[in-house]
Design an enzyme around this catalytic site. Structure first.
Site: not given
Ligand SMILES: O=C(O)C1=C[C@@H](OP(=O)(O)O)[C@@H](O)[C@H](O)C1
Ligand SMILES: C=C(OP(=O)(O)O)C(=O)O
Length: 423
Positions: A58, A100, A302, A330, A379-380, A405
């Site tokens: 990422d 992604n 997450d 994801e 990944h999760r 990721k």
């Molecule tokens: O702002 C961020 O860094 C994130 C916000 C969350 O997503 P959402 O805002 O889409 O819920 C989280 O699930 C993602 O892993 C990281």
């Molecule tokens: C939702 C996640 O990632 P992102 O939205 O940044 O792809 C995550 O890392 O669980």
């Protein structure tokens, strides 16, 4: 990016542990903070040194996109980015490909409006199913020429270097990242910009707090007007040196491994030092094997797959609520977690509306239940279901490399704690 054990393998079987997991594992740098800092540094004139950073798919995608827009991103070691920028982003020769990576996709869709020229922001097949319509609509309301593809990526922006002024409304119900994206770009308004929420709530508000903290560290001036709106001054950003804390979502696997095996894992960082939303999961995980009957996952999204797998071994069943937007991560995580739990034992995970119900069964520990866990390129799902393998024989994780990721060294970290993995 470091290549780690298992990344090129099709499947890994976790051998259950016979005793507590003890040792020291420091999680990698926070994905959320690294990708904010990379973008803010790219929007600042001068050189910024980002230490403690995450090097993973990422962050590699974010850094690559910034390089494609003329920013110099050097990587002197495994945890440092040195970002040198004129403070402007140039039009890239090709569409930006962001895989992604939700943070990169959403943050850049707003930031590329500052480019003078046309930019296409795209992702992989999974990302093309993750909604971005509300963000694009908000950009259009500022007078920006932006369009999406039926509410999904790719996004095309014809920028003229400006971000408008006035008030922009955004529904962050599907993703708080839309709000963060607007806030960061709003420092380049023609005047102050007010970012206001519509709709009932955003997911994890803590991510917006992370954004504001990062903006301030780079000289941004942002004030909270009320619970649902912020005002950003048109200051741009200042290059700075910035330290990134370890990733709290990555820490949840270690906290869970600890309570599941009765061990003690030193993360090298006190749990109250985390500023990320998922740090809240620590208190919940510490209640194991007496997790609450209802867990609201909205402010630690997450961490839900981690806690859900842990819940399978709890003394009593657990219902997860407030997790509707896990369906647009994801993968559809509500469905994936229910499906894969029930692959281990029928009925272990079920969906009820957008809730996830985990039927607990402490006697799962010690059983052998050969199961191939589908990970949906998520990944999760891979990292959380590996926890089940610490206690149940025969748990095999398919496509284990998807951990790259956000946590490329996850399998090595597990091995470092004494966990045996079979290819
Ligand atoms: O702002 C961020 O860094 C994130 C916000 C969350 O997503 P959402 O805002 O889409 O819920 C989280 O699930 C993602 O892993 C990281
Ligand atoms: C939702 C996640 O990632 P992102 O939205 O940044 O792809 C995550 O890392 O669980």
């Amino acid at each position: 990016m470091a290549t780690a054990f298992g990344l090129d393998r099709q499947a890994l079987t976790i051998i259950p542990v016979s005793g507590p997991l003890n040792g020291r594992v420091t999680p990698p740098g926070s994905k959320s903070i690294t990708n904010r800092a990379l973008l803010l540094a790219a929007l600042a004139k001068g050189t910024s040194r980002l230490t403690g950073a995450l090097k993973s798919l990422d962050t590699k995608l974010m850094a690559g996109a910034l390089r494609a827009m003329g920013v110099t991103v050097d990587e002197p070691d495994d945890t440092t980015f040195i970002v040198t920028s004129t403070g402007r982003l140039n039009p890239p020769a090709e569409p930006l490909f962001l895989g992604n990576a939700g943070t990169a996709m959403r943050f850049l869709s707003a930031a590329v409006t500052l480019v003078e020229g046309t930019v296409v922001v795209d992702g992989d097949a999974h990302m093309r199913k993750r909604p971005i319509g509300p963000l694009v609509e908000a950009l259009r309301s500022l007078g920006i020429d932006a369009s999406d593809t039926g509410g999904y990526p790719p996004v095309t922006v014809h920028g003229n270097g400006a971000f408008g002024t006035g008030r922009v409304e955004i529904d962050g119900g599907l993703s708080s990242q839309y709000v963060s994206a607007l806030l960061m770009a709003a420092a380049f308004g023609n005047g102050p910009i007010e970012v206001a929420l519509t709709g009932s709530e955003i997911g994890a508000r803590g991510y917006v707090d992370l954004t504001i903290a990062a903006m301030r560290a780079f000289g941004g001036v942002v004030e909270q007007i009320d619970a649902a709106s912020w005002r950003v001054q048109p200051t741009g950003y200042r290059a700075t040196d910035f330290v990134i804390e370890p990733d709290a979502s990555a820490a949840t696997y270690l906290w869970a491994a600890e309570v599941l095996t009765g061990g003690s894992i030193d993360l090298g960082v006190p749990s109250d030092a985390f500023t990320q939303p998922d740090a809240k999961a620590r208190e919940v995980i510490a209640m194991f094997p007496n997790l609450p009957a209802v867990i609201d996952g909205s402010q630690m999204q997450d961490a839900v797959p981690t806690i859900a797998v842990l819940a399978a071994f709890n003394n009593t069943p657990v219902r997860f609520v407030g997790i509707a937007n896990l369906r647009v991560k994801e993968c559809d995580r509500v469905s994936a977690v229910a499906t894969e739990l029930s692959r281990i034992r029928p009925g272990l995970g079920t969906e009820e509306g957008d809730d996830l119900i985990v039927a607990s069964d402490p006697s799962l520990a010690g059983q052998t239940l050969p199961t191939q866990i589908t990970t949906y390129s998520d990944h999760r799902i891979a990292m959380s279901f590996a926890l089940a393998g610490l206690k149940i024989g025969g748990i095999t994780i398919l496509d284990p490399g998807c951990v790259a990721k956000t946590y490329p060294t996850y399998w090595e970290a597990m091995q470092g704690l004494g966990v045996k993995l079979e290819a």
